[in-house]
Design a protein around this motif. Structure first.
Motif, PDB file in Angstrom:
ATOM      1  N   MET A  88       0.767  -1.072   0.046  1.00  0.00           N
ATOM      2  CA  MET A  88      -0.217  -0.074  -0.166  1.00  0.00           C
ATOM      3  C   MET A  88       0.824   1.183   0.095  1.00  0.00           C
ATOM      4  SD  MET A  88      -3.162  -0.817   2.407  1.00  0.00           S
ATOM      5  CE  MET A  88      -3.981   0.699   1.983  1.00  0.00           C
ATOM      6  N   GLY A  89       2.164   1.115   0.418  1.00  0.00           N
ATOM      7  CA  GLY A  89       3.002   2.318   0.286  1.00  0.00           C
ATOM      8  C   GLY A  89       2.861   2.981   1.597  1.00  0.00           C
ATOM      9  N   ASP A  90       3.497   4.057   1.681  1.00  0.00           N
ATOM     10  CA  ASP A  90       3.585   4.872   3.070  1.00  0.00           C
ATOM     11  C   ASP A  90       2.404   5.402   3.087  1.00  0.00           C
ATOM     12  OD1 ASP A  90       6.273   3.924   3.741  1.00  0.00           O
ATOM     13  OD2 ASP A  90       7.190   5.350   3.087  1.00  0.00           O
ATOM     14  N   LEU A  91       1.993   5.843   4.374  1.00  0.00           N
ATOM     15  CA  LEU A  91       0.812   6.778   4.705  1.00  0.00           C
ATOM     16  C   LEU A  91       1.488   8.112   5.400  1.00  0.00           C
ATOM     17  CD1 LEU A  91      -2.118   7.430   5.418  1.00  0.00           C
ATOM     18  CD2 LEU A  91      -1.872   6.160   7.312  1.00  0.00           C
ATOM     19  N   TYR A  92       0.944   9.176   4.741  1.00  0.00           N
ATOM     20  CA  TYR A  92       1.387  10.399   5.572  1.00  0.00           C
ATOM     21  C   TYR A  92      -0.015  10.929   6.234  1.00  0.00           C
ATOM     22  CZ  TYR A  92       5.915   9.952   3.582  1.00  0.00           C
ATOM     23  OH  TYR A  92       6.895   9.555   3.248  1.00  0.00           O
ATOM     24  N   CYS A 117       4.036  12.744   8.863  1.00  0.00           N
ATOM     25  CA  CYS A 117       2.731  13.370   8.966  1.00  0.00           C
ATOM     26  C   CYS A 117       2.976  14.466   7.628  1.00  0.00           C
ATOM     27  CB  CYS A 117       2.607  14.226  10.406  1.00  0.00           C
ATOM     28  SG  CYS A 117       2.123  13.203  11.395  1.00  0.00           S
ATOM     29  N   VAL A 118       1.384  14.851   7.425  1.00  0.00           N
ATOM     30  CA  VAL A 118       1.536  16.103   6.261  1.00  0.00           C
ATOM     31  C   VAL A 118       2.107  17.266   7.004  1.00  0.00           C
ATOM     32  CG1 VAL A 118      -0.388  14.873   5.032  1.00  0.00           C
ATOM     33  CG2 VAL A 118      -0.976  16.461   6.815  1.00  0.00           C
ATOM     34  N   ALA A 119       2.701  18.139   6.289  1.00  0.00           N
ATOM     35  CA  ALA A 119       3.048  19.555   6.519  1.00  0.00           C
ATOM     36  C   ALA A 119       2.372  20.305   7.468  1.00  0.00           C
ATOM     37  CB  ALA A 119       3.651  20.357   5.454  1.00  0.00           C
ATOM     38  N   ASN A 120       2.876  20.419   8.552  1.00  0.00           N
ATOM     39  CA  ASN A 120       2.180  21.421   9.660  1.00  0.00           C
ATOM     40  C   ASN A 120       0.990  20.584  10.514  1.00  0.00           C
ATOM     41  OD1 ASN A 120       3.797  23.731   9.145  1.00  0.00           O
ATOM     42  ND2 ASN A 120       2.353  24.065   7.434  1.00  0.00           N
ATOM     43  N   HIS A 139       5.898  -0.494  14.704  1.00  0.00           N
ATOM     44  CA  HIS A 139       5.670  -1.267  13.355  1.00  0.00           C
ATOM     45  C   HIS A 139       5.159  -0.393  12.258  1.00  0.00           C
ATOM     46  CE1 HIS A 139       6.437  -5.201  14.914  1.00  0.00           C
ATOM     47  NE2 HIS A 139       5.776  -4.753  16.098  1.00  0.00           N
ATOM     48  N   ASN A 140       5.750   1.131  12.010  1.00  0.00           N
ATOM     49  CA  ASN A 140       5.581   1.878  10.998  1.00  0.00           C
ATOM     50  C   ASN A 140       6.835   2.288  10.540  1.00  0.00           C
ATOM     51  OD1 ASN A 140       2.506   2.795  10.734  1.00  0.00           O
ATOM     52  ND2 ASN A 140       2.891   3.014  13.216  1.00  0.00           N
ATOM     53  N   ASN A 141       7.045   3.273   9.718  1.00  0.00           N
ATOM     54  CA  ASN A 141       8.250   3.737   8.762  1.00  0.00           C
ATOM     55  C   ASN A 141       8.617   5.184   9.388  1.00  0.00           C
ATOM     56  OD1 ASN A 141       8.176   1.187   7.396  1.00  0.00           O
ATOM     57  ND2 ASN A 141       6.579   2.267   5.885  1.00  0.00           N
ATOM     58  N   PHE A 142       8.470   5.406  10.588  1.00  0.00           N
ATOM     59  CA  PHE A 142       8.805   6.850  11.062  1.00  0.00           C
ATOM     60  C   PHE A 142      10.683   6.860  11.006  1.00  0.00           C
ATOM     61  CE2 PHE A 142       4.559   6.417  13.150  1.00  0.00           C
ATOM     62  CZ  PHE A 142       4.104   7.666  12.653  1.00  0.00           C
ATOM     63  N   ASN A 143      11.174   7.828  10.860  1.00  0.00           N
ATOM     64  CA  ASN A 143      12.379   8.046  11.014  1.00  0.00           C
ATOM     65  C   ASN A 143      12.759   8.834  12.243  1.00  0.00           C
ATOM     66  OD1 ASN A 143      12.329  10.697  10.041  1.00  0.00           O
ATOM     67  ND2 ASN A 143      12.778  10.104   8.042  1.00  0.00           N
ATOM     68  N   ASN A 144      13.887   9.310  12.668  1.00  0.00           N
ATOM     69  CA  ASN A 144      14.428  10.078  13.605  1.00  0.00           C
ATOM     70  C   ASN A 144      13.341  11.458  13.854  1.00  0.00           C
ATOM     71  OD1 ASN A 144      16.018   8.185  13.785  1.00  0.00           O
ATOM     72  ND2 ASN A 144      17.288   9.317  15.317  1.00  0.00           N
ATOM     73  N   SER A 145      13.110  11.999  12.585  1.00  0.00           N
ATOM     74  CA  SER A 145      12.407  13.437  12.513  1.00  0.00           C
ATOM     75  C   SER A 145      10.842  13.270  13.313  1.00  0.00           C
ATOM     76  CB  SER A 145      12.025  13.760  11.200  1.00  0.00           C
ATOM     77  OG  SER A 145      11.225  12.807  10.354  1.00  0.00           O
ATOM     78  N   ILE A 146      10.436  12.041  13.632  1.00  0.00           N
ATOM     79  CA  ILE A 146       9.282  12.045  14.454  1.00  0.00           C
ATOM     80  C   ILE A 146       9.269  12.583  15.761  1.00  0.00           C
ATOM     81  CG2 ILE A 146       9.610   9.603  15.156  1.00  0.00           C
ATOM     82  CD1 ILE A 146       6.204  10.891  14.311  1.00  0.00           C
ATOM     83  N   LEU A 147      10.715  12.401  16.604  1.00  0.00           N
ATOM     84  CA  LEU A 147      10.841  12.759  17.710  1.00  0.00           C
ATOM     85  C   LEU A 147      10.558  14.135  18.089  1.00  0.00           C
ATOM     86  CD1 LEU A 147      14.098  10.588  18.219  1.00  0.00           C
ATOM     87  CD2 LEU A 147      11.793  10.073  18.785  1.00  0.00           C
ATOM     88  N   SER A 148      10.866  15.147  17.114  1.00  0.00           N
ATOM     89  CA  SER A 148      10.569  16.533  17.484  1.00  0.00           C
ATOM     90  C   SER A 148       9.240  16.634  17.582  1.00  0.00           C
ATOM     91  CB  SER A 148      11.393  17.415  16.562  1.00  0.00           C
ATOM     92  OG  SER A 148      10.684  17.288  15.159  1.00  0.00           O
ATOM     93  N   SER A 149       8.525  16.124  17.187  1.00  0.00           N
ATOM     94  CA  SER A 149       6.626  16.363  16.947  1.00  0.00           C
ATOM     95  C   SER A 149       6.218  15.922  18.223  1.00  0.00           C
ATOM     96  CB  SER A 149       6.124  15.824  15.738  1.00  0.00           C
ATOM     97  OG  SER A 149       6.148  14.631  15.830  1.00  0.00           O
ATOM     98  N   LEU A 150       6.872  14.918  19.051  1.00  0.00           N
ATOM     99  CA  LEU A 150       6.251  14.190  20.165  1.00  0.00           C
ATOM    100  C   LEU A 150       6.738  14.914  21.373  1.00  0.00           C
ATOM    101  CD1 LEU A 150       7.277  10.644  19.285  1.00  0.00           C
ATOM    102  CD2 LEU A 150       5.162  11.683  18.986  1.00  0.00           C
ATOM    103  N   LYS A 151       7.566  15.909  21.352  1.00  0.00           N
ATOM    104  CA  LYS A 151       8.115  16.590  22.699  1.00  0.00           C
ATOM    105  C   LYS A 151       6.880  17.417  23.421  1.00  0.00           C
ATOM    106  CE  LYS A 151      12.785  17.360  21.247  1.00  0.00           C
ATOM    107  NZ  LYS A 151      13.742  18.588  20.876  1.00  0.00           N
ATOM    108  N   GLY A 152       6.036  17.781  22.850  1.00  0.00           N
ATOM    109  CA  GLY A 152       4.988  18.553  23.417  1.00  0.00           C
ATOM    110  C   GLY A 152       3.811  17.906  24.138  1.00  0.00           C
ATOM    111  N   LEU A 153       4.235  16.370  23.953  1.00  0.00           N
ATOM    112  CA  LEU A 153       2.847  15.624  24.567  1.00  0.00           C
ATOM    113  C   LEU A 153       3.090  15.361  26.000  1.00  0.00           C
ATOM    114  CD1 LEU A 153       2.495  12.959  21.384  1.00  0.00           C
ATOM    115  CD2 LEU A 153       1.364  15.237  21.885  1.00  0.00           C
ATOM    116  N   SER A 154       2.796  16.457  26.887  1.00  0.00           N
ATOM    117  CA  SER A 154       3.171  16.101  28.218  1.00  0.00           C
ATOM    118  C   SER A 154       2.437  15.383  28.843  1.00  0.00           C
ATOM    119  CB  SER A 154       3.206  17.365  28.694  1.00  0.00           C
ATOM    120  OG  SER A 154       2.123  18.179  28.647  1.00  0.00           O
TER     121      SER A 154
END
Length: 175
Positions: A88-92, A117-120, A139-154
């Motif tokens: 099915m390819g990658d999902l954004y 994720c899609v931009a913004n 079990h997805n295809n996230f790379n290290n760039s995912i980490l910055s978007s998770l910081k605010g999930l307190s």
């Protein structure tokens, strides 16, 4: 009159808020088509209006009937693993589709080929969900760039990122 009130009470016991039902149907379309009409979440959603009874959806037991858990474990790949060798390819993902669920406690998106994720519209948007305690992204295809978007999930207590494309060591200080 009493019968009508009982029927309404039964419907409310399995239904969620209209805003959340619409959001669940939006999630369904964002996960793509189901060419085999397999009754698996989210593809089975919408066949009736009782969204609290939909597979993969859990609602609170209170009178508010808010969605507290959405479980889409291998939703995109389940039917392909059984019926096809097609990729099915990658999902954004547009993470904003989860914002209507103000009482959401658990979100399971494991095994869906999500690469980002899609931009913004990344996971930083989920910081508005003050009750989100469990986010399962393994079990997805996230790379290290995912980490910055998770910081605010307190509010998170459990974050699962196993079996992705993460590389190197991850500094957890300040997160």
């Amino acid at each position: 009159m009493a019968v009508i009130m009982m029927i309404n009470a039964m419907l409310l016991s399995q239904g969620c808020l209209e805003e959340e039902r619409i959001a669940l149907l939006h999630i369904k379309t964002s996960f793509g088509e189901n060419p085999y009409d397999i009754p698996f979440p989210p593809f089975s959603w919408g066949k009736d209006a009782l969204c609290c009874s939909w597979e993969g959806v859990t609602c609170s037991n209170s009178t508010t009937r808010r969605v507290i858990e959405i479980n889409l474990f291998f939703a995109r790949y389940w039917y392909l693993s059984v019926f096809s060798t097609q990729d099915m390819g990658d999902l954004y993902l547009n993470a904003s589709i989860f914002l209507p669920f103000q009482e959401l406690n658990v979100l399971v998106l494991s095994g869906n080929g999500i690469a980002g994720c899609v931009a913004n519209e990344g996971f930083e948007r989920l910081s508005r969900l003050a009750k989100l305690e469990v986010l399962s992204l393994e079990h997805n295809n996230f790379n290290n760039s995912i980490l910055s978007s998770l910081k605010g999930l307190s509010s998170l207590k459990h974050l699962y990122l196993d079996e992705n494309q993460l590389q190197g060591s991850i500094n957890m200080k300040g997160t």
